[in-house]
Design an enzyme around this catalytic site. Sequence first.
Site, PDB file in Angstrom:
ATOM      1  N   CYS A  50       0.869  -1.176   0.000  1.00 46.30           N
ATOM      2  CA  CYS A  50       0.000   0.000   0.000  1.00 46.30           C
ATOM      3  C   CYS A  50       0.904   1.225   0.000  1.00 46.30           C
ATOM      4  CB  CYS A  50      -1.004  -0.009   1.154  1.00 46.30           C
ATOM      5  SG  CYS A  50      -0.312   0.143   2.804  1.00 46.30           S
ATOM      6  N   CYS A  98      -2.407   1.406  -4.202  1.00 47.97           N
ATOM      7  CA  CYS A  98      -1.191   2.152  -4.546  1.00 47.97           C
ATOM      8  C   CYS A  98      -1.183   2.560  -6.007  1.00 47.97           C
ATOM      9  CB  CYS A  98       0.070   1.386  -4.170  1.00 47.97           C
ATOM     10  SG  CYS A  98       0.322  -0.161  -5.030  1.00 47.97           S
ATOM     11  N   CYS A 119       2.834   0.836  -8.251  1.00 47.04           N
ATOM     12  CA  CYS A 119       3.291  -0.533  -8.032  1.00 47.04           C
ATOM     13  C   CYS A 119       3.927  -1.063  -9.313  1.00 47.04           C
ATOM     14  CB  CYS A 119       2.124  -1.438  -7.643  1.00 47.04           C
ATOM     15  SG  CYS A 119       1.445  -1.038  -6.038  1.00 47.04           S
TER      16      CYS A 119
END
Length: 137
Positions: free
Chosen positions: A13, A87, A91
């Site tokens: 996250c 996120c 990512c």
Amino acid sequence: MPDSATPSVLFVCVHNAGRSQMAAAFLTHLAGDRVQVRSAGSAPADTVNPAVVQAMAEVGIDITAEVPKVLTVEAVQASDVVITMGCGDTCPVFPGKRYLDWELPDPAGQGVEAVRPIRDEIEKRVRGLIHEIAPAN
């Protein structure tokens, strides 16, 4: 001692201070050494959210020693399953990895009352994940 047959999971996250910490703690607590567990954040906070620490303590899991960690390419490459939690595009995506996106409210700035339902949903999802990737013998 983990070996190559041990599945590995990375929870990601943004701040690595709430959702991913709870998920990693549940997976470690429930699966033990049947799964390698990592967590990281694309922009890690300085500390784990105190309401998250309290909510986990209520279910008997102590995460007071955990610290947010920065997401690295190596962590993604070393993981079989990458579970993102809000996120977005930060990512990194690699071919051959399994990606899951768990849409969960961000506990940042929330009190423990708001964190409990997020914690309970994460536990439910982690139990399902364990059943799928590392069922008990």
